[in-house]
Design a protein around this motif. Structure first.
Motif, mmCIF file in Angstrom:
data_model
loop_
_atom_site.group_PDB
_atom_site.id
_atom_site.type_symbol
_atom_site.label_atom_id
_atom_site.label_comp_id
_atom_site.label_asym_id
_atom_site.label_seq_id
_atom_site.Cartn_x
_atom_site.Cartn_y
_atom_site.Cartn_z
ATOM 1 N N LEU A 52 0.943 -1.189 -0.154
ATOM 2 C CA LEU A 52 0.013 0.115 -0.009
ATOM 3 C C LEU A 52 1.008 1.329 0.065
ATOM 4 N N THR A 53 2.133 1.419 0.724
ATOM 5 C CA THR A 53 2.792 2.293 0.770
ATOM 6 C C THR A 53 4.365 2.162 0.595
ATOM 7 N N ASP A 54 5.143 2.946 0.128
ATOM 8 C CA ASP A 54 6.552 2.722 0.013
ATOM 9 C C ASP A 54 7.302 2.429 1.212
ATOM 10 N N THR A 55 8.805 2.174 1.236
ATOM 11 C CA THR A 55 9.395 1.751 2.321
ATOM 12 C C THR A 55 9.823 2.957 3.217
ATOM 13 N N ALA A 56 9.753 4.202 2.425
ATOM 14 C CA ALA A 56 10.059 5.444 3.229
ATOM 15 C C ALA A 56 8.814 5.610 4.391
ATOM 16 N N PHE A 57 7.622 5.072 4.037
ATOM 17 C CA PHE A 57 6.681 5.354 5.320
ATOM 18 C C PHE A 57 6.722 4.646 6.635
ATOM 19 N N LEU A 58 7.771 3.530 6.449
ATOM 20 C CA LEU A 58 8.129 2.986 7.717
ATOM 21 C C LEU A 58 8.676 3.931 8.423
ATOM 22 N N VAL A 59 9.644 4.752 8.025
ATOM 23 C CA VAL A 59 10.373 5.510 8.917
ATOM 24 C C VAL A 59 9.593 6.819 9.315
ATOM 25 N N ASP A 60 8.752 7.415 8.646
ATOM 26 C CA ASP A 60 8.032 8.544 8.939
ATOM 27 C C ASP A 60 6.760 8.348 9.757
ATOM 28 N N SER A 61 6.155 7.293 9.556
ATOM 29 C CA SER A 61 5.049 6.573 10.488
ATOM 30 C C SER A 61 5.604 6.143 11.729
ATOM 31 N N SER A 62 6.742 5.766 11.974
ATOM 32 C CA SER A 62 7.490 5.320 12.999
ATOM 33 C C SER A 62 7.975 6.481 13.786
#
Length: 304
Positions: free
Chosen positions: A239-249
């Motif tokens: 659903l989202t790209d890998t960078a979302f892991l960083v921002d959402s975290s």
């Protein structure tokens, strides 16, 4: 002789829109509508502005119906609470019959609009959420603390409506959106209800903050922490790209920090800070989901 009663306020015609807007809980309705729109925007496929508008209108009518029925059912209990004693049904600004007619008109027109102009799946979700909120969650509030789980399920459905408006179905990726909304409800509402314990107790509501304060704090922390794996799931499911892991975290870490403070301290101040954190956390998460949408998202198009 001292007069112990006051005559019912007669509203001028120009005051009626405001009274009916309060009957629909306008701020809450706007937040629900935001999550539905987020689900629509995140769904795969070309963005259709007309379908977007019709879905939003139908959803808004369903939300208005659910909130109106909720206030109609809770008139005697709202009258006992400081926070709700000035609602239009309690104050007599709107009669119970007119409120019921208004809620019914909103519900029927909302479901009919979604069925005719969007698709049956969205219409069923809209009708089901009205029943779940007004017919299940509302009466459960006075019987069991598990009402909060039902209320969280109610909050998880609008993004599914937005998604299904585009795809016609509820796909596994859409459940990520529902998961975010379901988990977010607990820190948001548990923190809110903490400072309203006298009100809820007076009206006989079986909220966690009243019946089991430690559970209230523990559940708030548990579901705040659950946002980490849910957000990870959005990337794993494409659903989202890998960078979302960083921002959402980053925002989840701050949110969890506030939940830990509430769990450890259990003070009105820590509850208030967690509640205010929840108010910006949800729109921030929705914005990040949109920015990091794996296909056709702003960042995907920018760097493709």
């Amino acid at each position: 002789e001292t007069q112990s009663w006051a005559p019912t306020k007669q509203l001028a015609l120009k005051e009626l829109p405001g009274a009916y807007a309060r009957l629909t809980k306008l701020k809450l309705s706007a937040l629900v509508l935001l999550t539905e729109m987020g689900g629509f925007a995140l769904a795969p496929g070309a963005f259709d502005w007309s379908a977007f508008g019709v879905t939003a209108a139908g959803t808004a009518l369903c939300v208005a119906a659910a909130n109106t029925y909720n206030q109609w059912i809770e008139i005697p209990y709202d009258a006992q609470m400081q926070r709700t004693k000035n609602r239009p049904l309690v104050s007599g600004e709107i009669s119970p019959f007119r409120a019921w007619m208004f809620g019914t008109a909103c519900g029927i027109s909302g479901v009919a609009l979604l069925a005719a102009a969007v698709n049956p799946t969205v219409a069923l979700l809209g009708a089901g959420n009205i029943i779940l909120y007004a017919g299940v969650y509302t009466p459960l509030k006075r019987h069991t603390l598990y009402n909060t789980w039902v209320g969280s399920l109610v909050g998880a459905i609008p993004p599914l409506m937005g998604w299904a408006a585009v795809t016609g179905s509820i796909d596994p990726q859409a459940l990520v959106l529902a998961g975010v909304l379901f988990a977010w409800q607990f820190p948001h509402f548990n923190a809110l209800s903490w400072n309203l314990r006298p009100d809820y107790s007076r009206a006989g509501y079986r909220m966690m903050s009243v019946t089991d304060p430690m559970l209230c704090r523990r559940v708030a922390l548990r579901y705040t922490a659950a946002l980490f794996p849910i957000c990870i799931g959005s990337t794993l499911m494409g659903l989202t790209d890998t960078a979302f892991l960083v921002d959402s975290s980053l925002i989840n870490a701050y949110f969890t920090y506030k939940a830990i403070q509430f769990y450890r301290e259990g003070t009105d101040t820590s509850a208030r800070k967690l509640f205010f954190a929840s108010l910006w956390h949800l729109p921030a998460t929705m914005l990040l989901l949109l920015l990091h949408k794996a296909t056709d998202g702003p960042l995907a198009l920018l760097f493709s």
